[in-house]
Design a protein around this motif. Sequence first.
Motif, PDB file in Angstrom:
ATOM      1  N   UNK A 229     -55.292  -8.106 -62.474  1.00 32.80           N
ATOM      2  CA  UNK A 229     -54.488  -9.165 -61.863  1.00 32.80           C
ATOM      3  C   UNK A 229     -53.002  -8.838 -61.980  1.00 32.80           C
ATOM      4  N   UNK A 230     -52.250  -9.234 -60.963  1.00 32.13           N
ATOM      5  CA  UNK A 230     -50.808  -9.022 -60.977  1.00 32.13           C
ATOM      6  C   UNK A 230     -50.069 -10.336 -61.198  1.00 32.13           C
ATOM      7  N   UNK A 231     -49.084 -10.274 -62.072  1.00 36.42           N
ATOM      8  CA  UNK A 231     -48.203 -11.417 -62.322  1.00 36.42           C
ATOM      9  C   UNK A 231     -46.763 -10.930 -62.182  1.00 36.42           C
ATOM     10  N   UNK A 232     -45.865 -11.855 -61.845  1.00 38.68           N
ATOM     11  CA  UNK A 232     -44.482 -11.470 -61.602  1.00 38.68           C
ATOM     12  C   UNK A 232     -43.527 -12.384 -62.386  1.00 38.68           C
ATOM     13  N   UNK A 233     -42.733 -11.764 -63.264  1.00 35.13           N
ATOM     14  CA  UNK A 233     -41.732 -12.496 -64.040  1.00 35.13           C
ATOM     15  C   UNK A 233     -40.475 -12.624 -63.183  1.00 35.13           C
TER      16      UNK A 233
END
Length: 340
Positions: A229-233
Amino acid sequence: MNLELQTTNLTNDIKNLIASAQEKAIRTVDYQRVLLYWNIGKRIFEEVQGGEARAEYGKSIIKNLSSELEPVYGSGYGVRQLELMRQFYRIFPIANTLYSQLNWSQYKLLIRLEDDVKREFYIAESVKNLWSKRDLERQINSSLYERLLLSSDKKSVLEVAKNERLPQNPSEIIKDPMVLEFLGLEKKSAYYEKDLESAIISHLQEFILELGNGFSFVSRQKRLHIDGDDFFVDLVFYNRLLQCFVIFEIKTHKLTHQDIGQLQMYVNYFDRVEKQDFENPTIGVLLCADKNDTVVKYTLPQNNQTILASKYQLYLPSEEELVKELYKELREIKMVEGEK
């Protein structure tokens, strides 16, 4: 090295020398002007103090003096300006305590501050951060000192400003609220988070000034790949004083416990993957339109030092608003101490 490159390097070196000399010359002239006004203020102060019925005598002296000087030297020697010089000497009676880094325009702003500790704070921050007159005025108008007092005490705020000690916890640096009037956004009931983020990036220099000492920009929309999964700060900074990453999540709605949980995951990732052994734990800041301090309190562990919530304001706060916030903060501190 070819002739063209040599000429370019030589030209750049000389341009830098000229710019440096010009800057030093301007600072020298500014400082000499400060010393001149200090000496004029000293002379007026001594004359007024030596007379009887000082208040009226002082007004007459300054008025008469202005009528003689202003026609010759211009509006800089009007009644108001001469009175400022007298106040300048009264507030700064020792010449060798004046700073060559500060010009007369900055000192005029400082003279208006009645609280001695507040004045010391703004002097220390101006000298340390090389603030311009505009920077200093903006920080005073945005009540930087009072906002820092919401999370600390006078003594600690002044010690950190004067480099007498390093900040001991994130709350001594991270402001609540943060004032983002420089973004120039219209007052609306709601914004998209990407719009606020884009505005911050477009005004990154001003945002770093608002963040305070030791911050440098690292990345925007930092991608975290976690088990497929990709998450973006939203925003990643580094603070050299705290020696740690400081990550920001922007929320244009009222803060929820889910938001806090999301940021906690990002902080954990940075601590386990990005942080070096010599660095301190990552700090996470939820920059939100509104927050419920009780929800924040009960979502996080009692010894939490890494997750903070800070409201943003798109306009300069009034003194009344800050006083209200300060009293609110004091009441909450007393409640917490009462529970222990």
